[in-house]
Motif scaffolding. Sequence first.
Motif, PDB file in Angstrom:
ATOM      1  N   HIS A 254       0.820  -1.271   0.117  1.00  0.00           N
ATOM      2  CA  HIS A 254      -0.140   0.102  -0.031  1.00  0.00           C
ATOM      3  C   HIS A 254       0.979   1.269   0.149  1.00  0.00           C
ATOM      4  CE1 HIS A 254      -3.910   1.815   1.793  1.00  0.00           C
ATOM      5  NE2 HIS A 254      -3.459   2.464   0.717  1.00  0.00           N
ATOM      6  N   VAL A 255       1.938   1.236   0.859  1.00  0.00           N
ATOM      7  CA  VAL A 255       2.971   2.126   0.861  1.00  0.00           C
ATOM      8  C   VAL A 255       3.364   2.695  -0.680  1.00  0.00           C
ATOM      9  CG1 VAL A 255       5.110   3.212   1.894  1.00  0.00           C
ATOM     10  CG2 VAL A 255       3.650   2.190   3.377  1.00  0.00           C
ATOM     11  N   GLN A 256       3.911   1.709  -1.347  1.00  0.00           N
ATOM     12  CA  GLN A 256       4.480   1.740  -2.601  1.00  0.00           C
ATOM     13  C   GLN A 256       3.389   2.201  -3.612  1.00  0.00           C
ATOM     14  OE1 GLN A 256       7.072  -1.938  -3.334  1.00  0.00           O
ATOM     15  NE2 GLN A 256       8.942  -0.491  -2.657  1.00  0.00           N
ATOM     16  N   ALA A 257       2.255   1.841  -3.259  1.00  0.00           N
ATOM     17  CA  ALA A 257       1.121   2.288  -4.180  1.00  0.00           C
ATOM     18  C   ALA A 257       0.720   3.605  -4.322  1.00  0.00           C
ATOM     19  CB  ALA A 257       0.040   1.354  -4.211  1.00  0.00           C
ATOM     20  N   LEU A 258       0.724   3.984  -2.833  1.00  0.00           N
ATOM     21  CA  LEU A 258       0.494   5.539  -2.750  1.00  0.00           C
ATOM     22  C   LEU A 258       1.559   6.503  -3.309  1.00  0.00           C
ATOM     23  CD1 LEU A 258      -1.599   7.465  -1.525  1.00  0.00           C
ATOM     24  CD2 LEU A 258      -0.393   7.307   0.612  1.00  0.00           C
ATOM     25  N   VAL A 259       2.904   6.276  -2.921  1.00  0.00           N
ATOM     26  CA  VAL A 259       3.911   6.848  -3.290  1.00  0.00           C
ATOM     27  C   VAL A 259       4.024   6.927  -4.924  1.00  0.00           C
ATOM     28  CG1 VAL A 259       6.557   6.930  -3.438  1.00  0.00           C
ATOM     29  CG2 VAL A 259       5.208   6.517  -1.349  1.00  0.00           C
ATOM     30  N   ALA A 260       3.647   5.820  -5.548  1.00  0.00           N
ATOM     31  CA  ALA A 260       3.518   5.595  -7.132  1.00  0.00           C
ATOM     32  C   ALA A 260       2.469   6.612  -7.379  1.00  0.00           C
ATOM     33  CB  ALA A 260       3.534   4.360  -7.342  1.00  0.00           C
ATOM     34  N   ALA A 261       1.333   6.636  -6.940  1.00  0.00           N
ATOM     35  CA  ALA A 261       0.289   7.746  -7.378  1.00  0.00           C
ATOM     36  C   ALA A 261       0.685   8.818  -7.157  1.00  0.00           C
ATOM     37  CB  ALA A 261      -0.839   7.171  -6.265  1.00  0.00           C
ATOM     38  N   PHE A 262       1.321   9.308  -6.274  1.00  0.00           N
ATOM     39  CA  PHE A 262       1.819  10.818  -6.101  1.00  0.00           C
ATOM     40  C   PHE A 262       2.612  11.046  -7.330  1.00  0.00           C
ATOM     41  CE2 PHE A 262      -0.337  11.232  -2.095  1.00  0.00           C
ATOM     42  CZ  PHE A 262      -0.438  12.426  -2.115  1.00  0.00           C
ATOM     43  N   THR A 263       3.869  10.246  -7.158  1.00  0.00           N
ATOM     44  CA  THR A 263       4.723  10.568  -8.392  1.00  0.00           C
ATOM     45  C   THR A 263       4.107  10.558  -9.809  1.00  0.00           C
ATOM     46  OG1 THR A 263       5.455   8.361  -8.408  1.00  0.00           O
ATOM     47  CG2 THR A 263       6.841   9.583  -7.047  1.00  0.00           C
ATOM     48  N   ALA A 264       3.025   9.821 -10.010  1.00  0.00           N
ATOM     49  CA  ALA A 264       2.297   9.643 -11.246  1.00  0.00           C
ATOM     50  C   ALA A 264       1.566  10.933 -11.365  1.00  0.00           C
ATOM     51  CB  ALA A 264       1.300   8.648 -11.251  1.00  0.00           C
ATOM     52  N   ALA A 265       1.054  11.759 -10.157  1.00  0.00           N
ATOM     53  CA  ALA A 265       0.614  13.054 -10.441  1.00  0.00           C
ATOM     54  C   ALA A 265       1.646  14.105 -10.555  1.00  0.00           C
ATOM     55  CB  ALA A 265      -0.355  13.034  -9.242  1.00  0.00           C
ATOM     56  N   GLY A 266       2.994  13.515 -10.576  1.00  0.00           N
ATOM     57  CA  GLY A 266       3.806  14.896 -10.891  1.00  0.00           C
ATOM     58  C   GLY A 266       4.502  15.208  -9.630  1.00  0.00           C
ATOM     59  N   VAL A 267       4.180  14.652  -8.424  1.00  0.00           N
ATOM     60  CA  VAL A 267       4.905  15.227  -7.321  1.00  0.00           C
ATOM     61  C   VAL A 267       6.396  14.700  -7.071  1.00  0.00           C
ATOM     62  CG1 VAL A 267       4.623  15.199  -4.545  1.00  0.00           C
ATOM     63  CG2 VAL A 267       2.679  15.526  -6.113  1.00  0.00           C
ATOM     64  N   PRO A 268       7.152  15.536  -6.934  1.00  0.00           N
ATOM     65  CA  PRO A 268       8.645  14.941  -6.798  1.00  0.00           C
ATOM     66  C   PRO A 268       8.765  14.172  -5.641  1.00  0.00           C
ATOM     67  CG  PRO A 268       8.630  17.228  -7.533  1.00  0.00           C
ATOM     68  CD  PRO A 268       7.182  16.944  -7.274  1.00  0.00           C
ATOM     69  N   LEU A 269       9.562  13.283  -5.450  1.00  0.00           N
ATOM     70  CA  LEU A 269       9.810  12.435  -4.117  1.00  0.00           C
ATOM     71  C   LEU A 269      10.471  13.205  -3.032  1.00  0.00           C
ATOM     72  CD1 LEU A 269      11.354   9.076  -5.750  1.00  0.00           C
ATOM     73  CD2 LEU A 269       9.040   9.132  -4.589  1.00  0.00           C
ATOM     74  N   ASP A 270      10.914  14.325  -3.504  1.00  0.00           N
ATOM     75  CA  ASP A 270      11.641  14.968  -2.293  1.00  0.00           C
ATOM     76  C   ASP A 270      10.771  15.747  -1.639  1.00  0.00           C
ATOM     77  OD1 ASP A 270      11.636  16.988  -4.058  1.00  0.00           O
ATOM     78  OD2 ASP A 270      13.545  17.503  -4.351  1.00  0.00           O
ATOM     79  N   ARG A 271       9.243  15.874  -2.053  1.00  0.00           N
ATOM     80  CA  ARG A 271       8.459  16.586  -1.443  1.00  0.00           C
ATOM     81  C   ARG A 271       7.434  15.663  -0.516  1.00  0.00           C
ATOM     82  NH1 ARG A 271       6.860  21.255  -4.807  1.00  0.00           N
ATOM     83  NH2 ARG A 271       5.609  21.749  -3.089  1.00  0.00           N
ATOM     84  N   LEU A 272       7.776  14.563  -0.503  1.00  0.00           N
ATOM     85  CA  LEU A 272       7.104  13.784   0.228  1.00  0.00           C
ATOM     86  C   LEU A 272       7.783  13.129   1.665  1.00  0.00           C
ATOM     87  CD1 LEU A 272       5.595  11.245  -2.535  1.00  0.00           C
ATOM     88  CD2 LEU A 272       4.469  13.241  -1.465  1.00  0.00           C
ATOM     89  N   ALA A 273       7.023  12.777   2.696  1.00  0.00           N
ATOM     90  CA  ALA A 273       7.478  12.191   3.982  1.00  0.00           C
ATOM     91  C   ALA A 273       6.532  11.325   4.320  1.00  0.00           C
ATOM     92  CB  ALA A 273       7.880  13.499   5.037  1.00  0.00           C
ATOM     93  N   LEU A 274       7.031  10.334   4.991  1.00  0.00           N
ATOM     94  CA  LEU A 274       5.966   9.461   5.306  1.00  0.00           C
ATOM     95  C   LEU A 274       6.089   9.246   6.911  1.00  0.00           C
ATOM     96  CD1 LEU A 274       6.971   6.374   2.968  1.00  0.00           C
ATOM     97  CD2 LEU A 274       4.730   7.802   2.880  1.00  0.00           C
ATOM     98  N   HIS A 275       4.877   9.264   7.457  1.00  0.00           N
ATOM     99  CA  HIS A 275       4.653   9.152   8.958  1.00  0.00           C
ATOM    100  C   HIS A 275       3.965   8.071   9.479  1.00  0.00           C
ATOM    101  CE1 HIS A 275       3.230  11.776  12.582  1.00  0.00           C
ATOM    102  NE2 HIS A 275       2.653  10.623  12.821  1.00  0.00           N
ATOM    103  N   PHE A 276       4.429   6.921   9.890  1.00  0.00           N
ATOM    104  CA  PHE A 276       3.776   5.754  10.390  1.00  0.00           C
ATOM    105  C   PHE A 276       3.591   5.255  11.970  1.00  0.00           C
ATOM    106  CE2 PHE A 276       6.464   4.421   6.563  1.00  0.00           C
ATOM    107  CZ  PHE A 276       5.231   4.501   5.621  1.00  0.00           C
ATOM    108  N   HIS A 277       2.491   4.724  12.077  1.00  0.00           N
ATOM    109  CA  HIS A 277       2.081   4.319  13.583  1.00  0.00           C
ATOM    110  C   HIS A 277       2.263   2.769  13.514  1.00  0.00           C
ATOM    111  CE1 HIS A 277       0.157   7.854  15.334  1.00  0.00           C
ATOM    112  NE2 HIS A 277       0.536   8.267  14.104  1.00  0.00           N
ATOM    113  N   ASP A 278       2.520   2.176  14.697  1.00  0.00           N
ATOM    114  CA  ASP A 278       3.084   0.945  14.573  1.00  0.00           C
ATOM    115  C   ASP A 278       1.995  -0.080  15.163  1.00  0.00           C
ATOM    116  OD1 ASP A 278       5.172  -0.964  13.922  1.00  0.00           O
ATOM    117  OD2 ASP A 278       5.903  -0.922  16.041  1.00  0.00           O
ATOM    118  N   THR A 279       0.731   0.387  14.991  1.00  0.00           N
ATOM    119  CA  THR A 279      -0.380  -0.394  15.433  1.00  0.00           C
ATOM    120  C   THR A 279      -0.383  -1.932  15.234  1.00  0.00           C
ATOM    121  OG1 THR A 279      -1.863   1.513  15.145  1.00  0.00           O
ATOM    122  CG2 THR A 279      -2.845  -0.317  15.704  1.00  0.00           C
TER     123      THR A 279
END
Length: 311
Positions: free
Chosen positions: A195-220
């Motif tokens: 799911h993480v890789q799919a979401l990042v890929a969706a943002f890059t497909a929308a033209g968002v550079p990777l350096d504009r993204l950060a990830l925030h995870f909880h460990d439930t």
Amino acid sequence: MVVPQPGPPERVTIYEVGPRDGLQNEKALVPVEVKAEFVRRLLAAGLPVVEATSFVHPKWVPQLADAAELMSTLVADLGDLARNLPVLVPNERGLDRAVALDLRHVAVFASATETFAARNLNRTLETQLDMFAPTVARALEAGMDVRGYVSMCFGDPWEGPVPLQQVVAVGTRLLDLGVGQLSLGDTIGVATPGHVQALVAAFTAAGVPLDRLALHFHDTYGQALANVHAGLAAGVTTYDASAGGLGGCPYARSATGNLATEDLVWFLTGLGIEHGVDLDAVVATSDWMAEQLGRPSPSAVVRALLDGAAE
């Protein structure tokens, strides 16, 4: 056909959120002096970014009602170093307080789902962005850097799985407003590596550079580090973490602790990825904060290292 994966990045930025996201969910009020010392210790441990507090109304998050006092204390002690600490500003009133203290980095907090926007912001999915627009515009005019958080990016306790394009729509709107970096939050800890890789890929497909993204995870579900590994493979190099695994979300009961900074540091070190953080210093800081809170740290690495030292 197997698609070759790029190697891991050489360096990662750890965005420490313990003083804000970590402490906002504590039942007991933490004295401002303890909060200030917590920030100082985290900075001394080499964390490049430490989010200090939130200028939210005390009615909603009483644990952070002392935000102005805390930042005034830190500015008096640390000067420009403190002015560069990020703070959350939910609206223009919060921004006014940050501007009055000459702070330089602020963040706004949006939702990827309709229900959480209503519960957390008292807005709809669409009108929340109308609320942020003047806040972001004024912050940029004041020369501030603005970060945008998007919560419930992977799942929502009321709505279930969140469509990728719904998350992308909210995130890109924030970027269009002028937000410099977008932190994608797994608020209730249900993300999986695919799911993480799919979401990042969706943002890059929308033209968002990777350096504009950060990830925030909880460990439930114990998947936070696996999700970091997926994010690294996708090319993301900024990860939010909370010293000692403190935190949650006061508006989502199923949101457990954040990814622990110590666990992330141990993991990155094992991959040979530079991060600039002194693990022993962060462990000592989390142990000290656990004593202030009167309970042990939930971080696996903190427990393992402290138990080993006690033998």
